[in-house]
Enzyme design. Structure first.
Site, PDB file in Angstrom:
ATOM      1  N   GLY A   1      32.248  81.357  56.719  1.00  0.00           N
ATOM      2  CA  GLY A   1      32.626  81.882  58.022  1.00  0.00           C
ATOM      3  C   GLY A   1      32.501  83.275  57.899  1.00  0.00           C
TER       4      GLY A   1
ATOM      5  N   GLU B   1      34.499  72.187  52.809  1.00  0.00           N
ATOM      6  CA  GLU B   1      35.602  73.230  52.419  1.00  0.00           C
ATOM      7  C   GLU B   1      36.986  72.468  51.882  1.00  0.00           C
ATOM      8  OE1 GLU B   1      34.602  76.638  55.905  1.00  0.00           O
ATOM      9  OE2 GLU B   1      36.184  75.001  56.099  1.00  0.00           O
TER      10      GLU B   1
ATOM     11  N   ASP C   1      38.613  81.418  50.850  1.00  0.00           N
ATOM     12  CA  ASP C   1      38.011  81.134  52.333  1.00  0.00           C
ATOM     13  C   ASP C   1      38.633  81.608  53.527  1.00  0.00           C
ATOM     14  OD1 ASP C   1      36.419  79.923  54.145  1.00  0.00           O
ATOM     15  OD2 ASP C   1      36.846  77.627  53.613  1.00  0.00           O
TER      16      ASP C   1
ATOM     17  N   ASP D   1      40.629  79.450  60.917  1.00  0.00           N
ATOM     18  CA  ASP D   1      40.588  79.804  62.249  1.00  0.00           C
ATOM     19  C   ASP D   1      42.037  80.167  62.743  1.00  0.00           C
ATOM     20  OD1 ASP D   1      37.660  79.186  62.777  1.00  0.00           O
ATOM     21  OD2 ASP D   1      38.299  77.362  62.224  1.00  0.00           O
TER      22      ASP D   1
ATOM     23  N   LYS E   1      40.769  74.835  60.147  1.00  0.00           N
ATOM     24  CA  LYS E   1      39.482  75.295  59.908  1.00  0.00           C
ATOM     25  C   LYS E   1      38.471  74.293  60.391  1.00  0.00           C
ATOM     26  CE  LYS E   1      38.748  76.337  55.442  1.00  0.00           C
ATOM     27  NZ  LYS E   1      38.059  77.524  55.737  1.00  0.00           N
ATOM     28  N   GLY E   2      37.215  74.830  60.201  1.00  0.00           N
ATOM     29  CA  GLY E   2      36.149  74.086  60.824  1.00  0.00           C
ATOM     30  C   GLY E   2      35.390  74.836  62.061  1.00  0.00           C
ATOM     31  N   GLY E   3      35.847  75.760  62.539  1.00  0.00           N
ATOM     32  CA  GLY E   3      35.118  76.471  63.557  1.00  0.00           C
ATOM     33  C   GLY E   3      33.495  76.554  63.244  1.00  0.00           C
ATOM     34  N   GLY E   4      33.359  76.703  62.023  1.00  0.00           N
ATOM     35  CA  GLY E   4      31.906  76.905  61.647  1.00  0.00           C
ATOM     36  C   GLY E   4      31.365  75.576  61.196  1.00  0.00           C
TER      37      GLY E   4
END
Length: 218
Positions: free
Chosen positions: A30, A104, A82, A85, A95-98
């Site tokens: 990210g 991860e 890391d 979001d 997390k996980g927008g990317g």
């Protein structure tokens, strides 16, 4: 007033201070993780090896000459760095927008310490405003979406996107995430779900938050 970019740079610089000599580290994915990777250039000679959480991160680390190791070759990582979001002061994350949430989550789980880097725009009272990414086996996409609707969510297929694991992503809105660990577990129990972007069972050990006043540590 600092820009969002300045705040990301500040937490990235701060994160480097946590890296010990001859350590094995995990590196996230990210825009904030990208800032951290650039900071690693200055201390790469001190790192024994790095595990990448995505193909994009792997490419960046290699371009800087940072030694890459497969996770299977390391019993336990010393540190995982890391972004997120969304994050709460309980250190629960979305997390996980990317789209790299599964890798991860694996790398975070394999690490002694997980430090999450955010700017203050990502700090929230309750998770869920940012769409929750759920990685699904392609053949189960519609079935999983129907099960998510039963939980009150509104899933949208991230069309045109394939994860590094060759799966699909459903971005879920309208979930009331009052108990993050419970919802994380419920979603993972749906057949066809690989992983979801709630990090509550394995939250961050520390949050570094970029603010106008400097870096806040939780």
């Amino acid at each position: 007033m600092l820009s969002q970019s300045d705040k990301k740079q500040a937490v990235a610089k701060k994160a480097v201070e946590y890296i010990e000599d001859d350590s094995y580290i995990g590196v996230g994915t990210g825009s904030t993780a990208d800032c951290f990777i650039q900071e690693l250039k200055t201390i790469k000679h001190r790192i024994q090896g790095a595990v990448a959480s995505s193909e994009n991160t792997l490419t960046q680390l290699k371009s800087l000459g940072i030694p890459i190791v497969p996770l299977d070759s390391v019993v336990e990582l010393d540190l995982y760095i890391d972004g997120a979001d969304e994050a709460t002061r309980h250190r629960h994350l979305i997390k996980g927008g990317g789209g790299a949430l599964t890798r991860e989550k694996i790398v975070a789980s394999a690490s002694k310490k997980f430090i999450c880097l955010i700017d203050d725009s990502k700090l929230v009272e309750k998770l869920g405003l940012f769409p929750l990414a759920v990685e699904v086996i392609p053949m189960a996409r519609s079935m999983v979406a129907r099960e998510i609707v039963k939980l009150g969510g509104s899933p949208n297929w991230r069309q045109g996107f394939i994860t590094d694991n060759h799966n699909y992503i459903l971005d879920v809105q309208n979930l009331n995430i009052l108990e993050p660990a419970l919802l994380e577990s419920k979603l993972n129990q749906i057949a066809g779900v690989v992983s979801n972007g709630i990090f509550a069972y394995r939250p961050a050990d520390q949050l570094l938050i970029g603010t106008d006043q400097g870096v806040e540590v939780i």
